[in-house]
Design an enzyme around this catalytic site. Structure first.
Site, PDB file in Angstrom:
ATOM      1  NE  ARG A 151      -4.250  -1.561   0.140  1.00  0.00           N
ATOM      2  CZ  ARG A 151      -4.244  -2.584  -0.460  1.00  0.00           C
ATOM      3  NH1 ARG A 151      -3.336  -2.965  -1.335  1.00  0.00           N
ATOM      4  NH2 ARG A 151      -5.504  -3.432  -0.541  1.00  0.00           N
TER       5      ARG A 151
ATOM      6  CD  GLU B  85      -2.703   3.097  -6.343  1.00  0.00           C
ATOM      7  OE1 GLU B  85      -3.817   2.499  -6.792  1.00  0.00           O
ATOM      8  OE2 GLU B  85      -1.579   2.553  -5.633  1.00  0.00           O
TER       9      GLU B  85
ATOM     10  CG  HIS C 154      -2.652  -1.013  -7.623  1.00  0.00           C
ATOM     11  ND1 HIS C 154      -3.038  -0.273  -6.754  1.00  0.00           N
ATOM     12  CD2 HIS C 154      -2.606  -2.451  -7.265  1.00  0.00           C
ATOM     13  CE1 HIS C 154      -3.569  -1.100  -5.827  1.00  0.00           C
ATOM     14  NE2 HIS C 154      -3.356  -2.441  -6.040  1.00  0.00           N
TER      15      HIS C 154
END
Length: 330
Positions: A241, A269, A288
């Site tokens: 994270r 993000e 990601h």
């Protein structure tokens, strides 16, 4: 006959569950499928689970609160075909004794494999050498290559992804250090690594791979003080994270050119267009992708289907979540 409700929007579950998965669920009982795309409303979920024994959830599903559960008197299991269950689990669900299973282990396989790939590619300096060969060079930089041999790899967090990363690393001749406050020295030894304090891991590791959950205790644990202890030429990998890293501190340290960072997750993000991670030459920034992507999502579907089978057979659930420890889970 048991009733199974597949809750996620059709645009979500169709990427997770194959026709074979659905056929298997129908062998277990009556399958009720959400045929509408988008995030299902609480009203829609309450309707689907009214007479259901099992609910299968995933991304985009609402919290199973009192409103959702008001008429779900038969519900005994929530099989979550994704990672964290924190946004689904509520005090009402816990109070009713409804069991919860997560596909974190299935998700963690992809995360660990990505972390291993980043480990090898970074030590081999594939990113830099690819750029230099495009510029017409060939031999320059090869003297800086390191093999995954005789090095010390630090793993932060022994959850599902961290443990699988350790299992993968055991195929190589490396020393593996683990920082995880809730894992004992004996448990670490069984995993094939050595439990250490955070400071020692920072001091000793050639590669540091982050697999810890995002909880208050881990917020910005990688900060200026932590980076100052890391070795020159170390590799820092974050597939966990973004909140675990103080990004301003990391950008300032990376600007010195001391080590490399492989970043799959950021605190916001996507990161802003002018974020330094996008331009620093010693940052590998990927969008990601460490978890379940495309066909990899079907691994979570298989896990959920198998969990339903284990539940109906009275067998232990491989992904059962201990709801008493929800505060320390990813």
């Amino acid at each position: 006959m048991k009733r199974i409700a597949l809750i996620p929007g059709s645009d979500i579950w169709q990427g997770i569950f194959t026709a074979k998965h659905l056929d298997r669920l129908r062998q277990f009982g009556e399958l009720i499928v959400n045929s509408s795309p988008g995030k299902p409303s609480k009203e829609r979920v309450a309707e689907m689970i009214r007479d259901a024994d099992i609910a299968i959830t995933s991304w985009g599903c609402p919290a199973f609160d009192a409103e959702v559960l008001r008429e779900a008197s038969r519900l005994k299991l929530v099989a979550h075909a994704a990672g964290t269950v924190k946004y689904v689990v509520t005090p009402e669900l816990i109070d009713r004794g409804i069991r919860v299973s997560s596909a974190n282990e299935a998700l963690g396989i992809g995360v660990a494999e990505t972390a291993l790939g980043l480990t090898i590619a970074s030590l081999k300096r594939m990113w830099q050498l690819s750029q230099s060969t495009r510029q017409g060079l060939w031999e320059e930089g090869k003297e800086l290559i390191r093999e995954l041999y005789g090095l010390t790899i630090g793993v932060v967090g022994a959850g599902k992804a961290g443990r699988h990363y350790i299992r993968l690393l055991r195929q190589f001749e490396v020393d593996i250090l683990l920082y995880d406050p809730i894992v004992s020295e004996e448990q670490a030894a069984v995993l094939g690594c050595r439990k250490v304090e955070f400071a020692e891991l920072l001091d000793m590791s050639d590669v540091i791979s982050i697999h810890a959950p995002s909880i208050p205790e881990t917020d910005r644990m990688f900060n200026r003080q932590a980076f100052s202890r890391m070795k020159d030429d170390a590799v820092l990998i974050n597939t966990a994270r973004g909140s675990l890293i103080d990004e301003d501190d990391l950008a300032a340290e990376l600007a010195k050119g001391r080590f490399t960072a492989c970043i799959d997750v950021t605190d916001q993000e996507p990161p802003s267009a002018d974020h330094p991670f996008r331009t620093l030459p010693n940052v590998i920034l990927i969008p990601h992708i460490a978890g379940a992507v495309n066909n990899g999502k079907q691994r979570m579907g298989r896990h959920a289907v198998e969990e339903v089978g284990r539940f109906l057979a009275g067998q232990p659930l491989e992904g059962e979540v201990d709801l008493r420890n929800l505060h320390v889970l990813a």
